[in-house]
Design a protein around this motif. Structure first.
Motif, short mmCIF file in Angstrom:
data_model
loop_
_atom_site.label_atom_id
_atom_site.label_comp_id
_atom_site.label_asym_id
_atom_site.label_seq_id
_atom_site.Cartn_x
_atom_site.Cartn_y
_atom_site.Cartn_z
N GLU A 1 -25.23 4.67 -60.86
CA GLU A 1 -26.65 4.34 -60.71
C GLU A 1 -27.05 4.32 -59.24
OE1 GLU A 1 -27.13 0.68 -62.84
OE2 GLU A 1 -26.97 1.70 -64.80
N ILE A 2 -26.15 3.65 -58.47
CA ILE A 2 -26.44 3.59 -57.05
C ILE A 2 -26.52 4.99 -56.48
CG2 ILE A 2 -25.53 2.84 -54.77
CD1 ILE A 2 -24.20 0.53 -56.48
N ALA A 3 -25.49 5.76 -56.88
CA ALA A 3 -25.46 7.15 -56.38
C ALA A 3 -26.68 7.90 -56.80
CB ALA A 3 -24.21 7.83 -56.92
N GLY A 4 -27.16 7.64 -58.02
CA GLY A 4 -28.38 8.32 -58.51
C GLY A 4 -29.57 7.92 -57.67
N VAL A 5 -29.72 6.62 -57.30
CA VAL A 5 -30.87 6.18 -56.51
C VAL A 5 -30.81 6.82 -55.15
CG1 VAL A 5 -32.00 4.18 -55.48
CG2 VAL A 5 -31.04 4.02 -57.81
N GLN B 1 -29.32 9.48 -54.25
CA GLN B 1 -29.57 10.93 -54.34
C GLN B 1 -31.05 11.21 -54.42
OE1 GLN B 1 -27.10 13.36 -54.21
NE2 GLN B 1 -28.74 14.86 -54.24
N SER B 2 -31.74 10.45 -55.25
CA SER B 2 -33.19 10.71 -55.36
C SER B 2 -33.89 10.46 -54.05
CB SER B 2 -33.78 9.86 -56.50
OG SER B 2 -33.52 8.53 -56.28
N LYS B 3 -33.41 9.36 -53.29
CA LYS B 3 -34.01 9.09 -51.98
C LYS B 3 -33.75 10.24 -51.07
CE LYS B 3 -33.69 4.06 -51.76
NZ LYS B 3 -32.90 2.96 -51.26
N LYS B 4 -32.50 10.71 -51.07
CA LYS B 4 -32.10 11.86 -50.22
C LYS B 4 -32.91 13.08 -50.51
CE LYS B 4 -27.92 14.32 -49.13
NZ LYS B 4 -26.58 14.63 -49.61
N ASP B 5 -33.17 13.36 -51.89
CA ASP B 5 -33.96 14.55 -52.29
C ASP B 5 -35.36 14.47 -51.74
OD1 ASP B 5 -31.81 15.63 -53.63
OD2 ASP B 5 -32.45 14.92 -55.62
N ILE B 6 -35.89 13.20 -51.74
CA ILE B 6 -37.26 13.06 -51.26
C ILE B 6 -37.30 13.36 -49.78
CG2 ILE B 6 -39.18 11.39 -50.92
CD1 ILE B 6 -37.98 10.03 -53.54
N ASP C 1 -39.53 18.94 -39.73
CA ASP C 1 -38.74 19.51 -38.63
C ASP C 1 -37.27 19.43 -38.90
OD1 ASP C 1 -39.07 16.50 -36.69
OD2 ASP C 1 -38.47 16.84 -38.68
N ASP C 2 -36.58 19.99 -37.89
CA ASP C 2 -35.15 20.11 -38.06
C ASP C 2 -34.43 18.81 -37.87
OD1 ASP C 2 -35.46 22.79 -38.58
OD2 ASP C 2 -35.10 23.38 -36.50
N SER C 3 -35.07 17.95 -37.20
CA SER C 3 -34.49 16.64 -36.94
C SER C 3 -34.10 15.89 -38.15
CB SER C 3 -35.48 15.78 -36.15
OG SER C 3 -36.63 15.59 -36.88
N PHE C 4 -35.00 16.16 -39.03
CA PHE C 4 -34.73 15.55 -40.30
C PHE C 4 -33.38 16.01 -40.84
CE2 PHE C 4 -34.78 15.74 -44.86
CZ PHE C 4 -35.01 14.42 -45.21
N THR C 5 -33.14 17.29 -40.69
CA THR C 5 -31.86 17.85 -41.16
C THR C 5 -30.73 17.10 -40.51
OG1 THR C 5 -32.96 19.93 -41.17
CG2 THR C 5 -30.61 20.01 -41.50
N GLN C 6 -30.83 16.72 -39.18
CA GLN C 6 -29.85 15.96 -38.44
C GLN C 6 -29.69 14.61 -39.03
OE1 GLN C 6 -28.00 17.40 -35.85
NE2 GLN C 6 -26.86 15.46 -36.05
N THR C 7 -30.80 14.07 -39.29
CA THR C 7 -30.85 12.72 -39.86
C THR C 7 -30.15 12.67 -41.17
OG1 THR C 7 -33.04 12.59 -38.87
CG2 THR C 7 -32.39 10.78 -40.36
N SER C 8 -30.51 13.65 -41.83
CA SER C 8 -29.90 13.69 -43.19
C SER C 8 -28.38 13.80 -43.14
CB SER C 8 -30.49 14.85 -43.99
OG SER C 8 -30.15 16.05 -43.44
N HIS C 9 -27.89 14.35 -42.03
CA HIS C 9 -26.43 14.42 -41.87
C HIS C 9 -25.81 13.12 -41.69
CE1 HIS C 9 -25.76 18.66 -42.14
NE2 HIS C 9 -26.90 18.87 -41.41
N ASP C 10 -26.51 12.19 -41.20
CA ASP C 10 -26.00 10.84 -41.04
C ASP C 10 -25.84 10.10 -42.35
OD1 ASP C 10 -26.02 11.36 -38.32
OD2 ASP C 10 -28.01 10.46 -38.05
N GLN C 11 -26.58 10.45 -43.28
CA GLN C 11 -26.54 9.85 -44.64
C GLN C 11 -25.29 10.28 -45.36
OE1 GLN C 11 -28.88 7.69 -45.94
NE2 GLN C 11 -29.74 7.78 -43.86
N PRO C 12 -24.56 9.38 -46.26
CA PRO C 12 -23.40 9.84 -47.05
C PRO C 12 -23.78 10.96 -47.98
CG PRO C 12 -24.17 7.71 -47.88
CD PRO C 12 -25.00 7.99 -46.63
#
Ligand SMILES: Nc1ncnc2c1ncn2[C@@H]1O[C@H](COP(=O)(O)OP(=O)(O)OP(=O)(O)O)[C@@H](O)[C@H]1O
Length: 978
Positions: free
Chosen positions: A919-923, A925-930, A939-950
């Motif tokens: 469930e946690i992983a599902g939440v 994931q949905s946050k990550k998708d958004i 922008d691309d920064s976001f892509t960087q940011t997103s790399h920081d996320q598990p």
């Protein structure tokens, strides 16, 4: 001693020599065979009534000198003029006249005056066959006659005889006659020593008298047959009365002798055949009541004149004079009967005549020693059977290949006082006559005996004759008092064309009782009753014959056959299905003139009876065979029909046929057409059958026409004879031999007869009948043609013809097509084979492909099987291992269960954790998708940011480990449970 034999031997001398001279000179029986006793009187002989004649006032015998012998005896001096005044009819050429007053016992005859027998006219076929040598037996006859007179020594008759003899002696020396004939006077003297014999009389007896004639029972007069023969021989020579001998010799020497001639008509004629037989003068004729005068004169082989008032001439099929032998008579009358009978006709022979006239002599004669030494005097019956059996034997041999067989059965009956007795079974009396539609008239319970040879028949004759009723009368010492019927049924069976043919012929030989008049016969008491019955049946016979004559002339009359047993029993022989012969026996003696005339009249009437004899063939055998044949033919027809139809259908449905479906229809049509044709053929066959029937009836009519013509010819012949007669009478009138009165009386009688004949000729005019028949035939033909048109038969026939023509054309076409088809068929077949070959080749290559694929599949499957077997072996090993693990004990199980429960708890915990993490992983994931989506939009920064996320992978790892743990736990659990 049998009657005939006794009669012959007592009254008549040995006849064998007469017969021998007549034809059988070498006969071994000369010495033993007895013969008719005649004391014949020659009209050409100079006979004068001698003292004897004077001593016998009832008989006047007068003779004028004539011819070479000339001279008159003492009696001639006694001729009175009044005796001559009645002699107008005397033949002047003969120079001889008789005036014979009849015997006192024959009142009618008293008035009669008899001219002598005239010399036959040269135009009449005759034969004067006498020669001096032939005298010998007749001399013996006279000897026999004398022996009888000696037997009746006390009888004035003997005086009369001797007186006659003495008359004769005046005309010539008796010794000279004796020497001519080899008879010594000493032997004549010996006659005196001949023992006297008593005559029998009284009631009719069985067994002795009539049988005596045939020699089965010894006669009191003659002892055993050998003695009889010896006595006869002795009488023949030793007891000769020379004077009587001379009378006999002289009489015979001048008697005209007409041979009997066989007549083919006798075989075929439908009318009753009539033969008159004149018996020789007997001693009693000469000595009993009258003179030696004769009341008959034979004019030809067919005509005889009764020389009384009025002199009457009769014409018959045959007239047998006293010289005619038994053999000759048989040839003329008996032989055709046998032939007819064997051909399948019923045949009957009646002997009719007054008592003592020779009926039994004619029908049976002397049947003494028939098997060993047959007498020349044997009569019609034995001769008939002798001939019949010889014919049967010859025919059976000749037609052996047809398996021809004859079966003959005989019966013998007597009708006495209107009662029928079986003579072969005398206890069977009062037998009844029955009538059956199929078998006709028959006698119930009459014994029938199968006979195979003449001896069998003779045995029956002797046996039956012994039982016959006979009695002595004035006229005949052993007179038959009954009518006897000896019948023989002849059945022949033979095979031809696989048919069994059966033919029947019935032979009736009837010896009637004497037709004597009561006064003449001297019948009294029982004899009178018999005479009444005899006369009743004979008068019924006469009446039946008279009516049948009317019937023959086309009149409708009831025939009273049933009025007497005789006519009832023999109705077929009288106007029915039979060929019939009547032998009328007559005495030539003046003393019997009235009876003789009555017999001749009876015979003349009988001549007019028409019978309708047909061949008796049993068609039942034929019908069965024909039915079989019809059945066979039907089967054959249907077989042929089937075959032709199947041939036609096969031909039409042949692979080469253009259109098999259409051809079957055509075949059916053809069948219909053939059925129509068959119906037509049947119809035509029916009409042919009708035509055949029609033709058969025409043939029948034509036959009757032929018969009419025959009758007409006969009538014509008779008219011719009348004319000849008339000429003769006219000549006599001119010569003064005949008075005008008697000429006119005779002429009147003749004209009446002629008128009757002409009338019957008109009634049965063949021309008229022919035209009538032709007319009927034409009308029927016309009707046939009309029906032909009216019933549309013509159209039907035309249609059938067209049909047939079509069929012929079709058949010809078919034949042609068949010939062409044979060639076409071979090319088509080759094409077909080629096509078939190609198909086969294609099929073969397909099969090879399929085969390769299948082989491959098989190989794959084999490798799979190997793999599976390897795995199977592994699993086997595992199983072995598992089996090797020791089974835990109860406590261990509890521990394990506990452990399991822990594990289960762990599992469920872990699952819960897993679920939480998911469930946690599902939440996340949905946050990550958004966020990812927003980044994609910024922008691309976001892509960087997103790399920081598990990452999802980082998230998924602990989950997988949980799952693995949970899986392991579950497995362990399963194992534990197991
Ligand atoms: N044609 C003939 N020749 C020689 N003898 C004859 C002849 N006819 C008759 N007789 C003799 O005359 C006698 C009488 O004949 P038979 O008995 O045949 O007469 P019948 O007609 O049968 O008589 P009945 O009716 O009384 O029986 C016999 O002895 C017979 O032999």
């Amino acid at each position: 001693m049998v009657k005939g034999a006794s009669n012959l031997r007592l009254f008549f001398p040995n006849s064998a020599k007469k017969d021998a001279t007549a034809g059988d000179k070498n006969s071994p029986h000369d010495a033993s065979v007895t013969m008719d006793g005649r004391v014949p009187l020659s009209p050409r002989t100079n006979i004068a009534a001698g003292p004897g004649a004077q001593q016998q006032p009832k008989m006047e015998l007068l003779a004028t000198p004539r011819g070479k012998k000339g001279g008159g005896g003492p009696g001639s001096s006694g001729l009175s003029s009044h005796k001559f005044q009645h002699c107008e009819n005397v033949d002047s050429s003969s120079n001889l006249s008789y005036t014979a007053a009849a015997a006192a016992s024959t009142p009618d005859a008293k008035q009669l005056h008899f001219p002598p027998p005239a010399t036959p006219k040269s135009n009449v076929k005759k034969r004067l066959g006498w020669n001096p040598k032939q005298q010998l037996p007749n001399e013996q006859d006279s000897g026999g006659a004398m022996s009888r007179s000696q037997a009746e020594a006390n009888n004035p008759v003997s005086d009369s005889a001797s007186s006659t003899s003495s008359d004769v002696s005046t005309t010539g020396s008796s010794s000279s006659l004796q020497s001519v004939h080899g008879i010594s006077s000493s032997s004549a003297d010996n006659s005196q020593s001949t023992p006297r014999t008593q005559l029998q009389s009284g009631t009719p007896s069985r067994g002795v008298p009539k049988l005596g004639r045939f020699g089965a029972v010894p006669s009191p007069m003659s002892g055993n047959p050998k003695a009889t023969a010896a006595a006869a021989a002795q009488r023949a020579v030793g007891t000769m009365n020379p004077q009587a001998t001379k009378v006999a010799a002289m009489h015979q020497s001048s008697e005209a002798h007409f041979e009997l001639q066989e007549d083919p008509h006798f075989w075929t004629n439908h009318n009753v055949q009539v033969l008159v037989r004149v018996r020789p003068m007997s001693n009693s004729d000469a000595t009993g009541h009258s003179s030696y005068g004769t009341c008959l004169r034979q004019d030809s082989a067919h005509t005889i004149t009764w020389i009384g008032q009025p002199q009457t001439r009769f014409t018959f099929d045959h007239v047998a004079g006293e010289f005619i032998t038994q053999e000759n008579l048989f040839r003329v009358a008996g032989l055709p009967m046998v032939e007819n009978c064997m051909a399948g006709y019923n045949s009957s022979m009646f002997a009719y005549g007054q008592t003592g006239s020779g009926k039994t002599h004619t029908m049976l004669g002397d049947i003494d020693n028939l098997a060993y030494r047959p007498s020349e005097q044997r009569g019609m019956t034995p001769r008939i059977f002798e001939y019949m059996f010889s014919r049967i034997l010859a025919e059976e041999q000749e037609r052996e290949h047809e398996q021809l067989k004859y079966v003959c059965k005989c019966s013998f009956l007597e009708i006495y006082n209107e009662q029928i007795t079986d003579l072969l079974e005398p206890t069977s009396t009062n037998l009844q006559i029955r009538e059956d539609l199929k078998t006709g008239v028959y006698v119930e319970n009459l014994r029938e005996v199968e006979v195979t040879c003449v001896q069998d028949v003779v045995q029956l004759l002797v046996q039956g004759a012994a039982n016959r009723k006979v009695a002595a009368t004035n006229m005949n010492r052993e007179s038959s008092r009954s009518h006897s019927v000896f019948a023989c049924s002849v059945q022949s069976t033979w095979e031809s064309n696989s048919l069994t043919n059966v033919r029947y012929g019935r032979l009736n030989l009837v010896d009637l009782a004497g037709s004597e008049r009561q006064r003449t016969s001297g019948a009294e008491g029982d004899r009178l009753k018999e005479a009444a019955n005899i006369n009743k049946s004979l008068s019924t016979l006469g009446l039946v014959i008279m009516i049948l004559v009317d019937v023959a002339n086309g009149k409708q009359r009831h025939v009273p056959y049933r009025d007497s047993k005789l006519t009832f029993l023999l109705q077929d022989s009288l106007g029915g299905n039979s060929k019939t012969t009547v032998i009328a026996t007559v005495s030539p003696s003046n003393s019997n003139a009235a009876e003789t005339l009555s017999t001749l009249k009876f015979a003349q009437r009988a001549k007019f009876i028409r019978n309708n004899a047909v061949i008796n063939e049993d068609a039942s055998g034929d019908i069965a065979a024909l039915q079989r044949e019809i059945q066979q033919l039907k089967e054959e027809v249907s077989r042929l029909r089937r075959r032709s139809i199947s041939t036609m259908v096969r031909y039409e449905t042949e692979p080469g046929a253009s259109n098999p479906g259409l051809s079957t229809n055509a075949a059916l049509k053809k069948i219909e057409a053939m059925e129509v044709l068959l119906a037509g053929a049947l119809r035509r066959e029916k009409s042919f059958e009708a035509a055949t029937k029609q033709m058969a009836s025409e043939v029948k009519q034509l036959n009757s026409l032929v018969q009419q013509r025959e009758q007409n010819t006969q009538s014509g012949k008779m008219i011719l004879r009348f004319r000849e007669d008339k000429i003769q009478r006219l000549e006599s009138l001119v010569e003064g031999k005949l008075t005008v009165d008697s000429y006119l009386v005779e002429e009147n009688g003749r004209l009446k007869e002629e008128l009757q004949l002409v009338r019957s000729q008109i009634d049965r005019n063949p021309e008229l009948t022919k035209f009538a028949m032709e007319n009927i035939r034409l009308i029927e033909q016309l009707q046939g043609y009309q029906e032909f048109y009216n019933n549309g038969e013509r159209e039907t026939l035309l249609e059938e013809i067209l049909n047939l023509r079509d069929q012929v054309l079709e058949i010809m076409d078919a034949k042609l097509a068949l010939e062409q088809g044979a060639v076409a068929l071979s090319t088509t077949q080759a094409d077909n084979y080629r096509r078939e070959l190609e198909i086969c080749c294609n099929d073969l290559s397909t099969c090879l492909d399929i085969n390769a694929k299948k082989t491959k599949q098989v190989e794959e499957l084999q490798s799979k099987v190997e793999q599976l077997s390897a795995r199977c072996a592994e699993q086997q090993q595992e199983l072995e291992l598992l089996k090797a693990i020791p089974v835990p004990e109860k406590g261990q199980i509890d521990e394990l269960q506990l452990e399991r429960a822990v594990h289960l708890q762990i599992i469920s915990d872990l699952r819960a954790q897993l679920q939480q993490k998911e469930e946690i992983a599902g939440v996340q994931q949905s946050k990550k998708d958004i966020v990812f989506e927003d980044a994609n939009q910024g922008d691309d920064s976001f892509t960087q940011t997103s790399h920081d996320q598990p990452t999802s992978t980082e998230l998924e790892l602990p989950m997988t480990s949980h799952k693995v743990i949970a899986g392991v736990a579950e497995k362990e659990l399963c194992l534990l449970e197991n």
